[in-house]
Design a protein around this motif. Structure first.
Motif, mmCIF file in Angstrom:
data_model
loop_
_atom_site.group_PDB
_atom_site.id
_atom_site.type_symbol
_atom_site.label_atom_id
_atom_site.label_comp_id
_atom_site.label_asym_id
_atom_site.label_seq_id
_atom_site.Cartn_x
_atom_site.Cartn_y
_atom_site.Cartn_z
ATOM 1 N N GLU A 66 0.808 -1.216 0.000
ATOM 2 C CA GLU A 66 0.000 0.000 0.000
ATOM 3 C C GLU A 66 0.847 1.274 0.000
ATOM 4 N N ASN A 67 1.710 1.433 1.010
ATOM 5 C CA ASN A 67 2.479 2.661 1.207
ATOM 6 C C ASN A 67 3.848 2.351 1.797
ATOM 7 N N PRO A 68 4.795 3.246 1.594
ATOM 8 C CA PRO A 68 6.064 3.120 2.323
ATOM 9 C C PRO A 68 5.935 3.821 3.682
ATOM 10 N N TYR A 69 6.681 3.340 4.659
ATOM 11 C CA TYR A 69 6.649 3.915 6.005
ATOM 12 C C TYR A 69 8.064 4.077 6.540
ATOM 13 N N LEU A 70 8.197 4.949 7.519
ATOM 14 C CA LEU A 70 9.427 5.080 8.284
ATOM 15 C C LEU A 70 9.140 4.552 9.674
ATOM 16 N N VAL A 71 9.937 3.595 10.107
ATOM 17 C CA VAL A 71 9.834 3.080 11.478
ATOM 18 C C VAL A 71 11.037 3.597 12.238
ATOM 19 N N ARG A 72 10.753 4.275 13.354
ATOM 20 C CA ARG A 72 11.822 4.794 14.217
ATOM 21 C C ARG A 72 11.778 4.029 15.530
ATOM 22 N N VAL A 73 12.942 3.508 15.928
ATOM 23 C CA VAL A 73 13.057 2.728 17.151
ATOM 24 C C VAL A 73 13.971 3.492 18.098
ATOM 25 N N GLU A 74 13.498 3.655 19.337
ATOM 26 C CA GLU A 74 14.272 4.446 20.303
ATOM 27 C C GLU A 74 15.527 3.697 20.736
ATOM 28 N N ASN A 75 16.648 4.359 20.579
ATOM 29 C CA ASN A 75 17.937 3.854 21.000
ATOM 30 C C ASN A 75 18.210 4.442 22.390
ATOM 31 N N PRO A 76 18.364 3.612 23.419
ATOM 32 C CA PRO A 76 18.582 4.138 24.770
ATOM 33 C C PRO A 76 19.786 5.081 24.877
ATOM 34 N N LEU A 77 20.856 4.798 24.150
ATOM 35 C CA LEU A 77 22.037 5.655 24.183
ATOM 36 C C LEU A 77 21.719 7.032 23.611
ATOM 37 N N ALA A 78 20.991 7.077 22.505
ATOM 38 C CA ALA A 78 20.603 8.363 21.906
ATOM 39 C C ALA A 78 19.668 9.128 22.834
ATOM 40 N N ALA A 79 18.754 8.422 23.468
ATOM 41 C CA ALA A 79 17.819 9.076 24.385
ATOM 42 C C ALA A 79 18.569 9.707 25.556
ATOM 43 N N GLU A 80 19.592 9.011 26.045
ATOM 44 C CA GLU A 80 20.377 9.519 27.169
ATOM 45 C C GLU A 80 21.287 10.667 26.744
ATOM 46 N N GLN A 81 22.029 10.487 25.672
ATOM 47 C CA GLN A 81 23.009 11.486 25.251
ATOM 48 C C GLN A 81 22.372 12.736 24.661
ATOM 49 N N ARG A 82 21.316 12.571 23.896
ATOM 50 C CA ARG A 82 20.709 13.695 23.188
ATOM 51 C C ARG A 82 19.429 14.201 23.844
ATOM 52 N N SER A 83 18.979 13.501 24.866
ATOM 53 C CA SER A 83 17.724 13.862 25.560
ATOM 54 C C SER A 83 16.548 13.929 24.592
ATOM 55 N N THR A 84 16.514 13.009 23.644
ATOM 56 C CA THR A 84 15.389 12.934 22.715
ATOM 57 C C THR A 84 14.694 11.594 22.899
ATOM 58 N N ARG A 85 13.409 11.654 23.061
ATOM 59 C CA ARG A 85 12.608 10.450 23.242
ATOM 60 C C ARG A 85 11.554 10.400 22.148
ATOM 61 N N LEU A 86 11.230 9.189 21.718
ATOM 62 C CA LEU A 86 10.224 9.055 20.674
ATOM 63 C C LEU A 86 8.843 9.464 21.165
ATOM 64 N N ALA A 87 8.592 9.399 22.464
ATOM 65 C CA ALA A 87 7.301 9.861 22.996
ATOM 66 C C ALA A 87 7.129 11.356 22.724
ATOM 67 N N ASP A 88 8.210 12.136 22.860
ATOM 68 C CA ASP A 88 8.149 13.571 22.542
ATOM 69 C C ASP A 88 7.954 13.784 21.045
ATOM 70 N N GLU A 89 8.665 12.995 20.257
ATOM 71 C CA GLU A 89 8.531 13.104 18.805
ATOM 72 C C GLU A 89 7.108 12.758 18.372
ATOM 73 N N GLU A 90 6.523 11.762 19.013
ATOM 74 C CA GLU A 90 5.147 11.384 18.691
ATOM 75 C C GLU A 90 4.187 12.554 18.926
ATOM 76 N N LYS A 91 4.370 13.277 20.032
ATOM 77 C CA LYS A 91 3.526 14.448 20.309
ATOM 78 C C LYS A 91 3.642 15.492 19.201
#
Length: 120
Positions: A43-68
């Motif tokens: 049907e369609n192409p998609y992008l799947v983003r998986v939270e990397n714990p190291l990135a969340a810790e080092q960059r303070s970015t969480r997929l929950a924030d991105e989802e908002k």
């Protein structure tokens, strides 16, 4: 990275009830960033983003924030449309529409991410 293409395929097929043709990691994946996969379906192409714990810790970015952010700005065509979320091998993950466009400069994202989340 503990996330396999098989894990991503199963995740998308289960949440979206679609047949996945392929699930390929993006070349931009690194140990200090969230993991991204291009998923092609009938049907369609998609992008799947998986939270990397190291990135969340080092960059303070969480997929929950991105989802908002995606839920808020997606309907206005300012960001990709949020499709679904869940977990892949106990890592938070989101599915968004795939768009063929240039990404924002990293400097802009870092400077404005907190302001956008506060705005929401």
């Amino acid at each position: 990275m503990k996330i396999s293409e098989h894990n991503v395929r199963s995740f998308v097929e289960q949440l979206l009830t679609v047949d996945v043709i392929s699930a390929k990691p993006l070349a931009s994946n690194r140990d200090d960033r969230h993991w991204n996969f291009y998923v092609d379906t009938k049907e369609n192409p998609y992008l799947v983003r998986v939270e990397n714990p190291l990135a969340a810790e080092q960059r303070s970015t969480r997929l929950a924030d991105e989802e908002k952010i995606l839920r808020y700005f997606g309907p206005y065509n300012v960001a990709p449309k949020f499709i679904s979320s869940g977990e892949i091998v106990s890592y938070p993950a989101i599915i968004v529409e795939w768009i063929n466009a240039k990404s924002l400069p990293e400097k802009l994202l870092k400077e404005h991410l907190c302001k956008i989340v506060d705005f929401i």
